[in-house]
Design a protein around this motif. Structure first.
Motif, PDB file in Angstrom:
ATOM      1  N   LYS A  81       0.840  -1.190   0.000  1.00  0.00           N
ATOM      2  CA  LYS A  81       0.000   0.000   0.000  1.00  0.00           C
ATOM      3  C   LYS A  81       0.871   1.233   0.000  1.00  0.00           C
ATOM      4  O   LYS A  81       1.741   1.404   0.869  1.00  0.00           O
ATOM      5  N   SER A 109      -0.515   0.172  11.656  1.00  0.00           N
ATOM      6  CA  SER A 109      -1.916   0.577  11.527  1.00  0.00           C
ATOM      7  C   SER A 109      -2.427   0.355  10.114  1.00  0.00           C
ATOM      8  O   SER A 109      -3.568  -0.087   9.914  1.00  0.00           O
ATOM      9  N   THR A 110      -1.594   0.644   9.127  1.00  0.00           N
ATOM     10  CA  THR A 110      -2.022   0.445   7.741  1.00  0.00           C
ATOM     11  C   THR A 110      -2.318  -1.023   7.476  1.00  0.00           C
ATOM     12  O   THR A 110      -3.327  -1.354   6.837  1.00  0.00           O
ATOM     13  N   LEU A 130      -3.303  -3.256   9.641  1.00  0.00           N
ATOM     14  CA  LEU A 130      -4.585  -3.545  10.294  1.00  0.00           C
ATOM     15  C   LEU A 130      -5.750  -3.045   9.455  1.00  0.00           C
ATOM     16  O   LEU A 130      -6.754  -3.752   9.271  1.00  0.00           O
ATOM     17  N   HIS A 131      -5.637  -1.814   8.959  1.00  0.00           N
ATOM     18  CA  HIS A 131      -6.726  -1.233   8.173  1.00  0.00           C
ATOM     19  C   HIS A 131      -6.963  -2.004   6.878  1.00  0.00           C
ATOM     20  O   HIS A 131      -8.102  -2.132   6.425  1.00  0.00           O
ATOM     21  N   GLY A 189      -8.771  -5.223   7.786  1.00  0.00           N
ATOM     22  CA  GLY A 189     -10.155  -4.924   8.138  1.00  0.00           C
ATOM     23  C   GLY A 189     -10.969  -4.315   7.025  1.00  0.00           C
ATOM     24  O   GLY A 189     -12.141  -3.988   7.230  1.00  0.00           O
ATOM     25  N   ILE A 209     -10.809  -1.432   5.855  1.00  0.00           N
ATOM     26  CA  ILE A 209     -10.998   0.001   6.000  1.00  0.00           C
ATOM     27  C   ILE A 209     -10.294   0.721   4.856  1.00  0.00           C
ATOM     28  O   ILE A 209     -10.724   1.779   4.407  1.00  0.00           O
ATOM     29  N   ASP A 210      -9.207   0.137   4.387  1.00  0.00           N
ATOM     30  CA  ASP A 210      -8.465   0.676   3.250  1.00  0.00           C
ATOM     31  C   ASP A 210      -8.260  -0.429   2.233  1.00  0.00           C
ATOM     32  O   ASP A 210      -8.463  -1.622   2.529  1.00  0.00           O
ATOM     33  N   ARG A 237     -17.002  -6.377   6.656  1.00  0.00           N
ATOM     34  CA  ARG A 237     -16.653  -5.478   7.761  1.00  0.00           C
ATOM     35  C   ARG A 237     -17.532  -5.715   8.975  1.00  0.00           C
ATOM     36  O   ARG A 237     -17.103  -5.482  10.102  1.00  0.00           O
ATOM     37  N   PHE A 297     -13.434  -3.724  15.663  1.00  0.00           N
ATOM     38  CA  PHE A 297     -12.333  -2.763  15.683  1.00  0.00           C
ATOM     39  C   PHE A 297     -12.266  -2.088  17.049  1.00  0.00           C
ATOM     40  O   PHE A 297     -13.280  -1.642  17.580  1.00  0.00           O
ATOM     41  N   PHE A 304      -9.873   1.012  18.757  1.00  0.00           N
ATOM     42  CA  PHE A 304      -8.895   2.020  18.386  1.00  0.00           C
ATOM     43  C   PHE A 304      -8.282   2.674  19.625  1.00  0.00           C
ATOM     44  O   PHE A 304      -8.810   2.576  20.735  1.00  0.00           O
ATOM     45  N   ASP A 339      -5.931  -1.348  17.460  1.00  0.00           N
ATOM     46  CA  ASP A 339      -4.853  -0.450  17.063  1.00  0.00           C
ATOM     47  C   ASP A 339      -4.433   0.391  18.266  1.00  0.00           C
ATOM     48  O   ASP A 339      -5.114   1.342  18.638  1.00  0.00           O
TER      49      ASP A 339
END
Length: 238
Positions: free
Chosen positions: A29, A65-66, A68-69, A72, A74-75, A101, A106, A108, A184
């Protein structure tokens, strides 16, 4: 509370190992920045067993974090695949991703509670577009008891300590009975004693519910409590 010590009994239907299996292959990414961009995750490969606990460690900016996202949804990655329980989510359409999702919990660093809602209504908030409020109330009450907040169901976030707010956030993450929980830096905004309580709670819930858990953390003592530690540096799993 020890690693195997149990929290308050979860609802009967939530018992038993049911964690998701996760496989990440060649995941990358890059975020736009200047001329070349910033590559946050580089060709990552990772396999997570159902019901396991994995700590993602590394310095700030290492890609924890990226990653994880991306897991999930998210990204969206630029390259590579993510497969969860045999389904390649990186090939899924918008509707399928939305359904996926809802199977992921999640947690945070910032609790992200809605200040005008009670603890119980914050817990059921993710279900409201899909399930009647009345049907979710009993489940939310059970989860709040499981995280040690019995009797505080009607408290607003402003009436709760930081640790209690994070407990509400954990209950909210579990309201959809997820097979995968992504946390996270869940203790980043807490003092050390409260942070220890939160990690003990997460690990005990993992033992009770069998949910696969991935925790991004800077804290080596937290990583040591997980089944595995995965280190990242400059977006690469080292």
């Amino acid at each position: 509370m020890s690693r195997r010590e149990r929290v308050a009994d979860p609802p009967q239907e939530a018992r038993g190992p049911r964690g998701a299996a996760v496989t990440v292959t060649g995941l990358s990414k890059t975020f736009p920045s200047g001329e070349g961009g910033i590559t946050a995750v580089r060709e990552a490969d990772l396999a997570i067993e159902p019901g396991g606990t994995v700590a993602l460690t590394g310095p700030s900016g290492s890609g924890k974090s990226t990653l994880l996202h991306l897991i999930g949804a998210i990204d969206v990655p630029d390259a590579g695949t993510i497969t969860v329980d045999g389904t390649e989510i990186t090939a899924a359409g918008r509707g399928a991703l939305s359904r996926y999702r809802r199977t992921v919990g999640f947690v945070f660093q910032r609790f992200h509670l809605l200040p005008a809602l009670t603890a119980r209504d914050n817990v059921i908030a993710p279900l409201l577009p899909y399930r009647r409020r009345a049907g979710a109330l009993a489940r939310a009450t059970e989860l709040l008891a499981a995280v040690g907040l019995a009797g505080r169901e009607d408290a607003l976030p402003s009436q709760l300590s930081g640790g209690q707010q994070q407990r509400v956030a954990i209950a909210r993450a579990l309201i959809g009975d997820p097979g995968l929980l992504l946390a996270d830096e869940p203790t980043g905004n807490l003092d050390s004693a409260t942070g220890t309580e939160i990690i003990e709670l997460l690990l005990a819930l993992n033992t009770d519910l069998g949910t696969t858990m991935v925790i991004a953390t800077h804290d080596p003592s937290i990583a040591a409590r997980c089944d595995r530690t995965v280190s990242l540096r400059d977006g690469r799993i080292t």
